[in-house]
Enzyme design. Structure first.
Site, PDB file in Angstrom:
ATOM      1  N   LYS A 231       0.846  -1.199   0.000  1.00 42.51           N
ATOM      2  CA  LYS A 231       0.000   0.000   0.000  1.00 42.51           C
ATOM      3  C   LYS A 231       0.880   1.246   0.000  1.00 42.51           C
ATOM      4  CE  LYS A 231      -3.132   2.585   3.072  1.00 42.51           C
ATOM      5  NZ  LYS A 231      -3.799   2.570   4.401  1.00 42.51           N
ATOM      6  N   LYS A 243     -10.060  13.124   8.436  1.00 41.55           N
ATOM      7  CA  LYS A 243      -9.579  12.768   9.774  1.00 41.55           C
ATOM      8  C   LYS A 243      -9.461  14.035  10.625  1.00 41.55           C
ATOM      9  CE  LYS A 243      -6.442   9.106   8.083  1.00 41.55           C
ATOM     10  NZ  LYS A 243      -6.927   7.921   8.816  1.00 41.55           N
ATOM     11  N   ARG A 317      -7.598  -0.298   1.169  1.00 41.62           N
ATOM     12  CA  ARG A 317      -8.077  -1.588   0.655  1.00 41.62           C
ATOM     13  C   ARG A 317      -8.537  -1.478  -0.798  1.00 41.62           C
ATOM     14  NH1 ARG A 317     -12.278  -2.018   5.427  1.00 41.62           N
ATOM     15  NH2 ARG A 317     -10.515  -0.872   6.326  1.00 41.62           N
TER      16      ARG A 317
END
Length: 465
Positions: A231, A243, A317
């Site tokens: 990743k 965030k 992901r």
């Protein structure tokens, strides 16, 4: 040291065996033993040295000249295999050798080598001048090789995103490949759509630098196919599901999976293992702009599965899914992915132990054994089939962020599992990639996790060409 020049480090090992001053690594019960002469024992008593783990004491000789050094191992030395790491920064210039001590030869030497690391790109740090004569039974080339891989991973993670964005990560990737004669190709920007990597494009399209897929190939055609996927989210704002500031402070490390597979690839190529190696890194920045992907968007992946976006902060992901689908198109003999994927993994196991997931019991056993042998903490976690239902959504094949908050690391692994072809020997590592507090062999900052254990498994399985 075997490493490409951008991350080269001078070796901390002396060439002449035992040409230097001794280091006595001792437990509390050995302070009165025969390894120390009476003068040294008196010096120990006068200074209150108790041989606690990591405790250090220089020992003068005739005329006050430094003659030796003592290192405390504590009562359970096997619990701190790399305690020798602190010596790399504490010993004065010169050659040193381990004269005594209840330490593993390889771990003691590797700990010293790893402990010499300093991230000094933006702030000068004292040069490590102490040199260790490799103990009998240690393999100098292996020590340098593993140190180089770890230092590469640490450097990449430690660099802030204005110095390690997708373009700079590509540059580092190309330099690594060029050093070992590997072939590197890159698919960037809208070409990702043309080549059917829609989720890599969607996650990275709002970044100032174009998203890209980095692809490296090295090794012998016809050898076992080993594919590493990392990743490479060079910064993660969380996207439109932004965030809070406190959670963004360490998000330069969200490309820690890429850094770790590159460090592992260095070890594999430098050792000349008999493999057909492929390294895939989707390199993006999860940024916020008018073209950012949104909550409730539905993306069609490379594999054809549709993915409902229920949280733009579950982006890692997505980019891994496209890369894993590509990897499986060649039917690799072994597929490894590494990612700083979930906070849930940290809640479960803390920052120092990396969970891994695999369906392959034999592979899991080999990884667990290598973890223990290399003192590279790993822990197998379950791919709980019953939890797969948590990925269900009414309007797409799968959601990227199951509701409820349960089993976050497991459901992330199950998400990736959907993009891995059945029967593939695959393991997923949900790493942290960071030391929140200093250790004898590692300062606060970027860290390699799992790659020394993985390298041992690969070396044992495939050996040299």
């Amino acid at each position: 040291m075997s490493a490409f020049s951008y991350f080269e480090r001078a070796s901390v090992f002396a060439d002449a065996a035992k040409d230097g001053r001794p280091i006595y690594a001792l437990t509390p019960g050995e302070l009165e033993g025969e390894d120390l002469d009476e003068g040294a024992r008196e010096w120990v008593r006068a200074n209150g040295f108790k041989a606690k783990s990591g405790e250090f004491l220089p020992v003068p000789g005739a005329g006050g000249v430094l003659a030796a050094a003592l290192l405390g191992l504590g009562d359970a030395p096997k619990d701190a295999p790399f305690v020798t790491g602190s010596l790399a920064q504490r010993l004065p210039e010169g050659n040193w050798y381990l004269a005594a001590g209840d330490v593993e030869v390889h771990a003691a030497a590797l700990g010293f080598s790893l402990g010499s690391y300093r991230f000094d790109r933006f702030k000068s740090a004292p040069e490590t001048k102490a040199r260790l004569c490799p103990p009998d039974g240690s393999e100098r080339a292996e020590l340098d090789r593993q140190t180089a891989g770890v230092f590469l991973a640490r450097d990449l993670v430690n660099l802030p995103t204005n110095h390690m964005g997708p373009e700079a990560l590509e540059d580092a990737f190309r330099r690594l490949g060029a050093h070992y004669g590997a072939n590197v190709s890159v698919t960037s920007g809208d070409a990702l759509l043309d080549e059917n990597f829609p989720m890599i494009h969607a996650v990275g399209r709002a970044g100032a630098e174009a998203p890209r897929l980095l692809d490296m190939r090295w090794g012998r055609t016809g050898a076992p196919k080993v594919t590493l996927v990392g990743k490479g989210v060079c910064f993660d704002t969380g996207g439109l599901d932004i965030k809070p500031p406190s959670s963004m402070l360490l998000m330069k490390k969200d490309m820690g999976g890429a850094a770790n597979v590159m460090g592992l690839a260095l070890m594999v190529m430098d050792a000349g293992l008999d493999v057909d190696l492929r390294v895939l890194v989707p390199a993006v920045e999860n940024a916020i702009a008018g073209n950012a992907f949104r909550p409730s968007d539905i993306l069609t992946s490379r594999k054809g599965l549709t993915v409902q976006i229920d949280n733009t902060d579950a982006e890692g992901r997505l980019v891994l899914a496209d890369a894993l689908a590509l990897a499986c198109e060649e039917t690799p003999d072994l597929l490894i992915d590494m990612a700083t994927l979930t906070g849930a993994a940290r809640v479960a196991l803390g920052p120092d132990v990396a969970p891994f997931y695999t369906h392959d019991t034999a592979l899991a056993g080999a990884l667990s054994a290598a973890s223990e042998a290399e003192h590279d903490p790993l822990w197998r976690m379950p791919l709980v089939a019953a939890y797969d239902d948590m990925l269900t959504t009414k309007v797409a094949d799968i959601t990227n962020a199951p509701s409820g908050g349960f089993a976050g690391s497991i459901t992330a692994a199950l998400f990736l599992n959907r993009f891995v072809e059945p029967g593939t020997r695959w393991a997923h590592f949900d790493i942290y990639g960071w030391n929140p507090k200093a250790k004898p062999h590692a300062p606060v900052g970027g860290e390699a996790q799992g790659i020394r254990a993985l390298y041992r498994v690969l070396r044992e399985r495939y050996g040299e060409a």
